[in-house]
Design an enzyme around this catalytic site. Structure first.
Site, mmCIF file in Angstrom:
data_model
loop_
_atom_site.group_PDB
_atom_site.id
_atom_site.type_symbol
_atom_site.label_atom_id
_atom_site.label_comp_id
_atom_site.label_asym_id
_atom_site.label_seq_id
_atom_site.Cartn_x
_atom_site.Cartn_y
_atom_site.Cartn_z
ATOM 1 N N ASN A 185 0.842 -1.195 0.000
ATOM 2 C CA ASN A 185 0.000 0.000 0.000
ATOM 3 C C ASN A 185 0.877 1.245 0.000
ATOM 4 O O ASN A 185 1.929 1.301 0.642
ATOM 5 C CB ASN A 185 -1.007 -0.003 1.154
ATOM 6 C CG ASN A 185 -0.440 -0.315 2.513
ATOM 7 O OD1 ASN A 185 0.612 -0.935 2.639
ATOM 8 N ND2 ASN A 185 -1.131 0.108 3.546
ATOM 9 N N ILE A 186 0.436 2.226 -0.771
ATOM 10 C CA ILE A 186 1.171 3.477 -0.941
ATOM 11 C C ILE A 186 0.197 4.614 -0.650
ATOM 12 O O ILE A 186 -0.722 4.871 -1.426
ATOM 13 C CB ILE A 186 1.753 3.593 -2.366
ATOM 14 C CG1 ILE A 186 2.645 2.380 -2.674
ATOM 15 C CG2 ILE A 186 2.532 4.900 -2.518
ATOM 16 C CD1 ILE A 186 3.079 2.273 -4.132
ATOM 17 N N GLU A 187 0.390 5.238 0.509
ATOM 18 C CA GLU A 187 -0.546 6.278 0.941
ATOM 19 C C GLU A 187 -0.144 7.641 0.409
ATOM 20 O O GLU A 187 0.926 7.807 -0.191
ATOM 21 C CB GLU A 187 -0.631 6.246 2.476
ATOM 22 C CG GLU A 187 -1.152 4.900 2.955
ATOM 23 C CD GLU A 187 -1.380 4.791 4.440
ATOM 24 O OE1 GLU A 187 -0.860 5.635 5.210
ATOM 25 O OE2 GLU A 187 -2.090 3.849 4.843
ATOM 26 N N GLU B 125 -2.972 -4.749 -3.115
ATOM 27 C CA GLU B 125 -3.465 -5.680 -4.132
ATOM 28 C C GLU B 125 -3.485 -5.011 -5.506
ATOM 29 O O GLU B 125 -3.121 -5.599 -6.524
ATOM 30 C CB GLU B 125 -4.885 -6.158 -3.789
ATOM 31 C CG GLU B 125 -4.990 -6.886 -2.462
ATOM 32 C CD GLU B 125 -5.329 -5.965 -1.296
ATOM 33 O OE1 GLU B 125 -4.778 -4.843 -1.241
ATOM 34 O OE2 GLU B 125 -6.126 -6.369 -0.444
ATOM 35 N N CYS C 272 -10.280 -4.833 0.332
ATOM 36 C CA CYS C 272 -11.382 -3.880 0.217
ATOM 37 C C CYS C 272 -12.186 -4.170 -1.055
ATOM 38 O O CYS C 272 -11.757 -4.917 -1.941
ATOM 39 C CB CYS C 272 -10.854 -2.445 0.213
ATOM 40 S SG CYS C 272 -10.200 -1.900 -1.381
ATOM 41 N N CYS D 203 -10.498 -3.396 -4.491
ATOM 42 C CA CYS D 203 -9.508 -4.408 -4.895
ATOM 43 C C CYS D 203 -10.197 -5.681 -5.371
ATOM 44 O O CYS D 203 -9.798 -6.282 -6.372
ATOM 45 C CB CYS D 203 -8.552 -4.701 -3.744
ATOM 46 S SG CYS D 203 -7.425 -3.326 -3.417
ATOM 47 N N CYS E 290 -4.048 0.546 -2.696
ATOM 48 C CA CYS E 290 -3.886 -0.656 -1.861
ATOM 49 C C CYS E 290 -2.806 -1.569 -2.453
ATOM 50 O O CYS E 290 -2.472 -1.492 -3.641
ATOM 51 C CB CYS E 290 -5.187 -1.435 -1.803
ATOM 52 S SG CYS E 290 -6.537 -0.612 -0.951
#
Ligand code: THU
Length: 139
Positions: free
Chosen positions: A48-50, A61, A90, A93, A59
């Site tokens: 995940n890359i916020e 996935e 989620c 995804c 996310c």
């Protein structure tokens, strides 16, 4: 597809754990790692890359999926997803994965490698909306 776990997914889970170590999570501090296995045996990793603009977050996935699809890979057999508590993918995804391989196996595990769930994607997204719903093909 049979949902009985007959296959050993521990190596794929380990790949997802390694991927989670690259998670960029300054806001949630909730690392997620994914290892997506193509039908021809390759593994695509994602984390995940916020983002400071929170909804721009991607996310783990979907990171793995867009890496694979952008390299021409569209058929998948399994995805391992790891979180600290065996959390579930989620809805976005699930939908994006369903587009390409609704029958892929989904393995949910924690960061210690303990597997919490193994089920086909169709069990996570029953009656999903996919390419055939539009009477068109992904090809
Ligand atoms: N997250 C994922 O990477 N995959 C999911 O399926 C659920 C949520 C991430 C997004 C965000 O960085 C963090 O988990 C908390 O929501």
């Amino acid at each position: 597809m049979n949902s009985t776990p007959t296959h050993d997914y521990s190596a794929l889970v380990q790949e997802a754990i390694t991927a989670s170590q690259h998670a960029y999570i300054p806001y949630s501090n909730y690392p997620v790692g994914a290892a997506l296995q193509s039908k021809d045996g390759k593994i695509y990793h994602g984390c995940n890359i916020e983002n400071a603009s929170y909804p721009a977050t991607i996310c783990a996935e979907r990171t793995a999926l867009v890496k694979a699809v952008s390299e021409g890979i569209r058929d998948f057999s399994a995805i391992a997803v790891v979180t600290e508590n065996g959390g579930s993918p989620c809805g976005i995804c699930r939908q994006m994965l369903y587009e390409f391989s609704p029958n892929m196996m989904v393995i949910l595990a924690d960061l210690d490698g303990k597997i919490h769930h193994i089920m086909p994607l169709t069990d996570f997204l029953p009656h999903g909306f996919g390419p055939s719903s539009l009477n068109s093909s992904k090809d």
